[in-house]
Design an enzyme around this catalytic site. Structure first.
Site, short mmCIF file in Angstrom:
data_model
loop_
_atom_site.label_atom_id
_atom_site.label_comp_id
_atom_site.label_asym_id
_atom_site.label_seq_id
_atom_site.Cartn_x
_atom_site.Cartn_y
_atom_site.Cartn_z
N GLU A 121 -5.11 1.35 2.95
CA GLU A 121 -4.76 0.38 3.98
C GLU A 121 -4.88 0.95 5.39
O GLU A 121 -5.39 0.30 6.29
CB GLU A 121 -3.34 -0.15 3.74
CG GLU A 121 -3.00 -1.42 4.52
CD GLU A 121 -2.51 -1.20 5.94
OE1 GLU A 121 -2.58 -2.14 6.75
OE2 GLU A 121 -2.05 -0.07 6.26
N HIS B 225 0.85 -1.20 0.00
CA HIS B 225 0.00 0.00 0.00
C HIS B 225 0.87 1.24 0.00
O HIS B 225 2.02 1.21 0.48
CB HIS B 225 -0.97 0.01 1.19
CG HIS B 225 -0.31 0.22 2.52
ND1 HIS B 225 -0.10 1.46 3.06
CD2 HIS B 225 0.18 -0.67 3.42
CE1 HIS B 225 0.49 1.34 4.24
NE2 HIS B 225 0.67 0.06 4.49
N ASP C 80 -0.66 4.40 0.80
CA ASP C 80 -1.23 5.46 1.64
C ASP C 80 -0.48 5.45 2.96
O ASP C 80 0.24 4.49 3.28
CB ASP C 80 -2.73 5.26 1.86
CG ASP C 80 -3.06 3.95 2.55
OD1 ASP C 80 -2.47 2.91 2.16
OD2 ASP C 80 -3.89 3.94 3.47
#
Lengths: 494, 494
Positions: free
Chosen positions: B183, B116, B118
């Site tokens: 996430e 991920h 983020d």
């Protein structure tokens, strides 16, 4: 002042005053757009005294006040009151205190008007309907941070002086101003400045007038008491930095758990203060006081609806007013250092600082309260056997203030209210704190009155603070009338 | 894949691989400045998925990932996963999920790498020594939000593929990527996307690899379990707007008092969860598990010093690791709506929302935990007889995940670690949550391994998050070696 005059002459003087008032009131009505415009300029200055990053704005605010008073021909000073020590040990220049003087006729009384032009924090995202620093008029209300607390009242006093000048009328009393910029965080530096100027600036002052409060209902009011305030920081420190709650959760005693645990021992679910010694110090309610409260115009249902709760802490007027004005309260304001934004964050905050305050009433003493709170929190914390560290600090310690409602200043207030609003004022107290009232009383030994013009629903310290145009404009007239009434007080020492 | 080969040929293959590895490792060493530069570019994108105002940055982050993979010649898609409903009822477009494919040789295994891009929120004023979005190297550490969680690991995987390509070596396995951008707030939309593509994108995937975690010490590790997480909002609402604590204090039951009161019933001072039913659901610690924990390299004093506490919740290795990995924890993260800035504010907050979460372990079930927590909080709130309103919401409900450490994926992991670092890895679990591990397991029924390259002291979710240059670069080599090891797994179904 010597008042050896004949009754007939007194009558004549009274008639002249009446004439002057209507001219002055007309002048105020004609200039209300200018007054609103000036308030807009003042509200646009983000003079938040609690935020050190806004300090330049606060300095600009004080300069703006000084300039306004200079333009009216006052003798103006920007008094340096030193520096402020920050929690991290650094120092920051305090906003200067503005003093001004209009007239020095020894045959007249001299009043000193106190006000402040700093404000509480405000952000649009706190839930304001309008930009808090852009004065916005909606249905006769002027919304903006500081509009009611305390920029409009300060301006109303200045406009009162201006009106007399514009109509070439002598001010009926000498008028002094003390305008500060740290009221919202405890008036740092002002106490020392008052003490230092006790025998100079304050030596010829007869009366002190404060308009940093509001009415209780739609009926105008005179205020004769305020609660003090002891503001505490309780800091719990654990790990050296914030931790991921998944990775570390279950291995450390979290500071937030400790902090929540000790905060929960301050107040019972019904609102009773649990810190030993606090409630015992409160002066008992006298029968006379009870009767006074009974007579006050106050509707419990209106109050409930105004704040939007289904149930109040007390169900009768006297109990409610007494707990608002003359009993202590603990309020937990928030926690610094924990996650406070919208959304989710899986953090174990390393250091969290609760902010709470205890309103002070006679006969509480902040020095004793400080010890009671600190000892109590350390004792409940010790029982938790936590490896974390607790630090309790009292950052504001302001005493309560109480005036004698028989004093001529209050008689003058009743007369002025009657003239402008054609009603008798309520005699009320204020749950909030104007620490400086107590300082003026202790240091200068002058008599003090609180003469509010703020509305009962102005939303001080909260979202959508406002000043109604009606209160702002009629309040200016009240101040004009009040200067006149004060000029007629007979001094006992002739 | 059919592996009917003679032992001598296997040896030859192995020798060829060994040769390839050192060339690849050399390539990685030669390109480390480029890798750091790309990480800098990725960290500079403030892809905070919990802050809706940063959503444009998050979209830009996903596009950046897609473009990077496209430039390597992958078959790349930006998969629309719909919208997110916000607490106020509005909707917001979710960041697209990036999928990519390198190679589709049916004679090779296919791995799918999940990651991920983020990040958790970060602000300089939270106590960062450097700007969290400006990657800063100090003493071999690369400081920046998301550096370790999870941008560098994602880049290390991409660079592993790039190295094979640059040296014109065939990838030993087909490589797929699934990179998401939600996430940190619960992987919204991803579950549905995996389900929808189960029989398409995921149909030929043999193994799933996740590198969204870290080592336990300086020794490399393979991770075989994670805790889940149930994240709760407990909102107490009272007056219709914030109130001045002086003016109103003593007349209303304050929402903060209520909230503090119910939060204080979640956890005992020693960290014991007080919500009925939670601890009873936890699978007992087996003797085998106890022995495994005993063998792990872990120093309690180091751990204590690293996080900077004088005392941990448990004083022996097994208890501490067990409470970190396989027992639930409650962490109170903070309160939204209360005063959280520096300084003082005398406010009675009208609506306050506590954020807390409970880490999940086998055999807890988020659906049951949701009911246990909600019922419990409502019952303790009811006892307070408060006029305020309580609302409890579970905003994240992620299950725990546990793998079989006997699986060939873990044997391949041991071999790759041995090749790159010349040591045997620790077999560890992760206290944090990678919700998607459980989803992959439940939906695709593929085998999963977590292969961390993050350091034990990377400060995920806290101030000064970092990835060491050593782990970033050696981690890239580990991934290169691992692809090679996985290619040699013998499938049972020949």
């Amino acid at each position: 002042m010597n008042l050896q005059v004949l009754p007939s002459i007194l009558l004549l003087v009274s008639a002249v005053h009446a004439f002057q008032y209507s001219e002055l009131a007309q002048y105020v009505d004609n200039h209300q757009e200018d007054y609103v415009e000036t308030l807009r300029e003042w509200v646009a200055i983000e003079s938040d005294s609690s935020n050190v990053q806004k300090r330049p704005e606060l300095h600009r605010m004080m300069e703006t006040v000084a300039q306004k008073l200079r333009l009216l021909g006052g003798t103006v000073e920007l008094v340096n009151v030193g520096e402020q020590e920050l929690p991290d040990g650094q120092t920051l220049e305090l906003p200067k205190v503005v003093t001004a003087q209009f007239g020095s006729d020894p045959s007249k009384h001299t009043v000193c008007i106190y006000g402040h032009v700093d404000v509480q924090p405000a952000k649009l995202e706190d839930g304001w309907a309008t930009d808090p620093y852009n004065l916005t008029e909606i249905n006769g209300n002027l919304y903006g941070r500081g509009a009611s607390d305390n920029k409009a009242p300060v301006l109303a006093w200045i406009h009162a002086v201006e009106a007399y000048q514009a109509l070439s009328m002598d001010l009926p009393v000498n008028v002094k101003f003390v305008i500060e910029g740290m009221e919202e965080t405890g008036s740092n530096g002002l106490d020392a400045m008052i003490l230092a100027q006790r025998d100079t600036f304050f030596s010829d002052v007869d009366y002190i007038i404060i308009s940093d409060c509001g009415w209780l209902s739609r009926r105008p009011a005179l205020t004769y008491g305020t609660r003090g305030n002891c503001y505490f920081f309780a800091e719990v420190e654990g790990p050296k930095q914030d931790l991921h709650s998944g990775v570390y959760g279950g291995t450390v005693i979290e500071p937030m758990t400790d902090l929540i645990g000790i905060l929960d021992t301050l107040i019972s679910p019904s609102g009773k203060i649990l810190i030993p010694g606090i409630r015992e110090a409160v002066a008992p309610l006298s029968d006379e006081e009870w009767r006074l409260y009974q007579d006050i115009q106050f509707d419990l249902d209106d109050y409930k609806n105004k704040i939007g709760v289904s149930q109040l802490m007390y169900n009768n007027k006297v109990d409610l007013l007494a707990h608002r004005w003359r009993w202590p309260t603990v309020s937990i304001h928030g926690i610094e250092g924990a996650f406070s934004d919208p959304g989710t964050k899986t953090v174990i905050p390393a250091k969290v600082t609760a902010k709470f305050s205890i309103r002070q009433v006679p006969d509480m003493d902040p020095a004793i309260v400080k010890k009671q709170v600190t000892d109590y929190l350390h004792s409940v914390f010790a029982k938790r056997k936590s490896p974390n560290k607790l630090k309790v600090t009292m950052v504001i310690g302001a005493k309560p203030w109480l005036a004698d409602i028989q004093h001529p200043l209050y008689e003058a207030g009743k007369a002025a209210v009657k003239r402008v609003f054609s009603v008798d004022p309520d005699l009320i107290r204020e749950g909030g704190t104007i620490p400086i009232a107590r300082t003026f009383q202790d240091v200068t030994a002058k008599s003090i009155i609180m003469l509010p013009i703020g509305g009962f629903d102005d939303g001080l310290h909260s979202q959508n603070e406002k000043m109604s145009r009606y209160n702002y404009i009629e309040g200016t007239k009240l101040f004009i009338a009040y200067l006149n009434e004060v000029s007629q007080i007979k001094t006992t020492s002739v």
